[in-house]
Write a protein that holds these residues in place. Structure first.
Motif, PDB file in Angstrom:
ATOM      1  N   GLY A  87      -2.264  -5.449 -20.344  1.00 33.19           N
ATOM      2  CA  GLY A  87      -1.684  -4.152 -20.682  1.00 33.19           C
ATOM      3  C   GLY A  87      -2.646  -3.008 -20.426  1.00 33.19           C
ATOM      4  O   GLY A  87      -2.257  -1.954 -19.897  1.00 33.19           O
ATOM      5  N   ILE A  88      -3.918  -3.200 -20.777  1.00 32.69           N
ATOM      6  CA  ILE A  88      -4.928  -2.154 -20.572  1.00 32.69           C
ATOM      7  C   ILE A  88      -5.255  -1.981 -19.089  1.00 32.69           C
ATOM      8  O   ILE A  88      -5.325  -0.859 -18.581  1.00 32.69           O
ATOM      9  CB  ILE A  88      -6.203  -2.501 -21.363  1.00 32.69           C
ATOM     10  CG1 ILE A  88      -5.913  -2.467 -22.874  1.00 32.69           C
ATOM     11  CG2 ILE A  88      -7.344  -1.547 -21.025  1.00 32.69           C
ATOM     12  CD1 ILE A  88      -7.025  -3.027 -23.737  1.00 32.69           C
ATOM     13  N   ALA A 147       5.051  -7.994 -15.404  1.00 30.30           N
ATOM     14  CA  ALA A 147       5.814  -7.332 -14.343  1.00 30.30           C
ATOM     15  C   ALA A 147       6.816  -6.328 -14.879  1.00 30.30           C
ATOM     16  O   ALA A 147       7.225  -5.406 -14.167  1.00 30.30           O
ATOM     17  CB  ALA A 147       6.549  -8.392 -13.510  1.00 30.30           C
ATOM     18  N   SER A 148       7.214  -6.484 -16.127  1.00 26.85           N
ATOM     19  CA  SER A 148       8.249  -5.608 -16.691  1.00 26.85           C
ATOM     20  C   SER A 148       7.695  -4.226 -17.003  1.00 26.85           C
ATOM     21  O   SER A 148       6.489  -4.020 -17.056  1.00 26.85           O
ATOM     22  CB  SER A 148       8.827  -6.235 -17.959  1.00 26.85           C
ATOM     23  OG  SER A 148       7.890  -6.173 -19.022  1.00 26.85           O
ATOM     24  N   GLY A 191       1.329   3.622 -18.223  1.00 25.57           N
ATOM     25  CA  GLY A 191       1.600   3.196 -19.595  1.00 25.57           C
ATOM     26  C   GLY A 191       2.950   2.527 -19.724  1.00 25.57           C
ATOM     27  O   GLY A 191       3.087   1.504 -20.421  1.00 25.57           O
ATOM     28  N   LEU A 192       3.949   3.082 -19.032  1.00 25.93           N
ATOM     29  CA  LEU A 192       5.291   2.506 -19.112  1.00 25.93           C
ATOM     30  C   LEU A 192       5.353   1.156 -18.406  1.00 25.93           C
ATOM     31  O   LEU A 192       6.004   0.220 -18.883  1.00 25.93           O
ATOM     32  CB  LEU A 192       6.310   3.471 -18.495  1.00 25.93           C
ATOM     33  CG  LEU A 192       7.767   3.253 -18.914  1.00 25.93           C
ATOM     34  CD1 LEU A 192       7.931   3.512 -20.403  1.00 25.93           C
ATOM     35  CD2 LEU A 192       8.688   4.187 -18.136  1.00 25.93           C
ATOM     36  N   PHE A 193       4.638   1.020 -17.285  1.00 28.28           N
ATOM     37  CA  PHE A 193       4.620  -0.255 -16.562  1.00 28.28           C
ATOM     38  C   PHE A 193       3.734  -1.279 -17.265  1.00 28.28           C
ATOM     39  O   PHE A 193       3.922  -2.492 -17.101  1.00 28.28           O
ATOM     40  CB  PHE A 193       4.150  -0.053 -15.122  1.00 28.28           C
ATOM     41  CG  PHE A 193       5.248   0.364 -14.189  1.00 28.28           C
ATOM     42  CD1 PHE A 193       5.848  -0.544 -13.343  1.00 28.28           C
ATOM     43  CD2 PHE A 193       5.702   1.673 -14.167  1.00 28.28           C
ATOM     44  CE1 PHE A 193       6.876  -0.168 -12.483  1.00 28.28           C
ATOM     45  CE2 PHE A 193       6.720   2.071 -13.326  1.00 28.28           C
ATOM     46  CZ  PHE A 193       7.316   1.154 -12.475  1.00 28.28           C
ATOM     47  N   GLY A 194       2.777  -0.801 -18.064  1.00 31.45           N
ATOM     48  CA  GLY A 194       1.960  -1.725 -18.841  1.00 31.45           C
ATOM     49  C   GLY A 194       2.680  -2.224 -20.077  1.00 31.45           C
ATOM     50  O   GLY A 194       2.430  -3.336 -20.539  1.00 31.45           O
ATOM     51  N   MET A 209       0.690  -7.047 -25.497  1.00 27.97           N
ATOM     52  CA  MET A 209       0.572  -6.299 -24.251  1.00 27.97           C
ATOM     53  C   MET A 209       1.118  -4.882 -24.401  1.00 27.97           C
ATOM     54  O   MET A 209       0.539  -3.917 -23.885  1.00 27.97           O
ATOM     55  CB  MET A 209       1.323  -7.011 -23.118  1.00 27.97           C
ATOM     56  CG  MET A 209       1.096  -6.415 -21.739  1.00 27.97           C
ATOM     57  SD  MET A 209       2.019  -7.281 -20.429  1.00 27.97           S
ATOM     58  CE  MET A 209       1.342  -8.925 -20.553  1.00 27.97           C
ATOM     59  N   ASP A 210       2.210  -4.742 -25.117  1.00 30.74           N
ATOM     60  CA  ASP A 210       2.923  -3.472 -25.217  1.00 30.74           C
ATOM     61  C   ASP A 210       2.075  -2.389 -25.888  1.00 30.74           C
ATOM     62  O   ASP A 210       1.885  -1.295 -25.344  1.00 30.74           O
ATOM     63  CB  ASP A 210       4.216  -3.694 -26.011  1.00 30.74           C
ATOM     64  CG  ASP A 210       5.151  -2.507 -25.993  1.00 30.74           C
ATOM     65  OD1 ASP A 210       5.898  -2.363 -25.008  1.00 30.74           O
ATOM     66  OD2 ASP A 210       5.135  -1.719 -26.957  1.00 30.74           O
TER      67      ASP A 210
END
Length: 377
Positions: A81-82, A324-325, A108-111, A143-144
């Protein structure tokens, strides 16, 4: 060569999944200007049901498993995520006509994680008969939250630096004018200096801008509807015994509800394409490449966990899928509040119109095919 042929065969088989068919169907009817509409309240209920089901299954599994098994995958999820945010900061932000805060918000949104993409990945795993740790869905918040926190902190640091540079340029201009006035015989008054170390530090803090408070960001993320539903399901699965409710109510309708959700997401993706025309076309390139690159990073770290701790092939796929989300529910409002200067058309448009369809239609079949070819599951 045999490995490549086997992988390609399995990959194209996954593209015929009913889940992906509903996604493509939604895009097609939206492109044809169909008047079909799914009420927003129905959409929210479907998302709630899907994530509660995922959470309950994960909670039941956590109650019956060794928590030590989760440590390495959870650590990898946070790292991914980071890293995703830093990738956007140092790649997308450097492309022509890209505004840096918009690039950071996009990272940030893709992470962050999409609950609906996670649900789709779980469904395809089950349809393939691939075993996975049910607690793997609980990697979602690991991750979020770090991704959203990192994006907001980086954006705040960048904004503060820009303000500082702007102030320095302004002071340089004033200094130049002051020298001009001295040359003309007009001496300025004696400058005022801080009278104490405490006053000096106070002025320095004021010039650098306010620090970023982490807890409000975490709180905002935890209070998001998607993550709240997932965490509620996990907690109930751990502290209660919801097996009968899970089997009789939440599990039977899972695939049907997911199909309707994919239809809605396909329609939404097509409607968002127009937003990308308002921003630089590089967002389209990034949104196509990023889900696959991020997913491969997740797959690689998941494979390390597979070798070292016995993390299942299905678990590796889940880690790749959430990498990937891109968040479609909780992420956008968090970023709107945390990075108000960022353009939502950039990060929401690129995520919904391109990123999510790529993750669903290409990413999930790709990662399942890789896992089956590499780990023989």
């Amino acid at each position: 060569m045999d490995f490549l042929l086997e992988f390609l065969t399995r990959f194209f088989d996954k593209l015929q999944s009913p889940t992906l068919g509903f996604l493509i169907g939604g895009m097609v009817i939206a492109a044809l200007n169909s008047r079909l509409q799914i009420p927003d309240s129905v959409y929210k209920f479907i998302v709630f049901m899907l994530l509660m089901r995922v959470g309950l299954k994960g909670g039941i599994a956590i109650r019956q498993s060794n928590l030590a098994e989760m440590l390495l995958p959870a650590l990898f999820a946070a790292v991914i995520g980071i890293v995703i945010v830093f990738i956007a900061r140092h790649t997308l932000a450097r492309l022509p006509k890209i505004i840096t805060v918009d690039a950071i918000a996009t990272g940030g949104l893709f992470g962050a994680v999409s609950g609906s993409t996670l649900a789709a990945g779980l469904t395809m795993l089950e349809s393939e008969g691939m075993q996975y740790e049910a607690w793997a869905a609980a990697l979602y918040p690991f991750m979020d939250i770090p991704a959203l926190v990192t994006a907001i902190v980086l954006a705040s640091i960048y904004t503060s630096k820009q303000k500082s540079l702007s102030k320095q340029e302004s002071l340089s201009k004033e200094e130049y004018l002051s020298k001009q006035a001295v040359a003309a015989g007009d001496y300025p008054s004696k400058p005022e200096y801080p009278t104490s170390r405490q006053e000096y530090r106070s002025q320095q803090r004021g010039s650098e801008g306010k620090g970023v408070e982490i807890w409000p960001i975490v709180k905002e993320s935890l209070q998001g509807s998607a993550l709240s539903a997932l965490l509620l399901g996990i907690v109930l699965g751990i502290i209660t015994r919801p097996d009968s409710v899970y089997e009789s109510f939440f599990n039977p309708g899972f695939r049907g509800l997911l199909s309707v959700l994919m239809l809605v997401m396909g329609m939404e993706a097509w409607s968002r394409i127009g937003e990308l025309r308002k921003v630089a076309q590089w967002y389209v390139v990034y949104a196509f490449v990023a889900p696959l690159l991020h997913g491969l990073i997740g797959f690689g770290l998941g494979y390390i966990a597979h070798i070292t701790t016995g993390f299942s092939p299905g678990g590796v796929v889940i880690l790749a899928v959430i990498a990937a989300s891109s968040s479609d529910i909780s992420g956008p409002p968090t970023l709107r509040a945390g990075i108000p200067k960022a353009n939502p058309s950039a990060y929401i448009g690129s995520s919904t119109a391109v990123g999510t369809p790529v993750a669903l239609a290409v990413g999930i079949p790709l990662f399942i095919g890789l896992a089956q070819a590499m780990m023989g599951s």
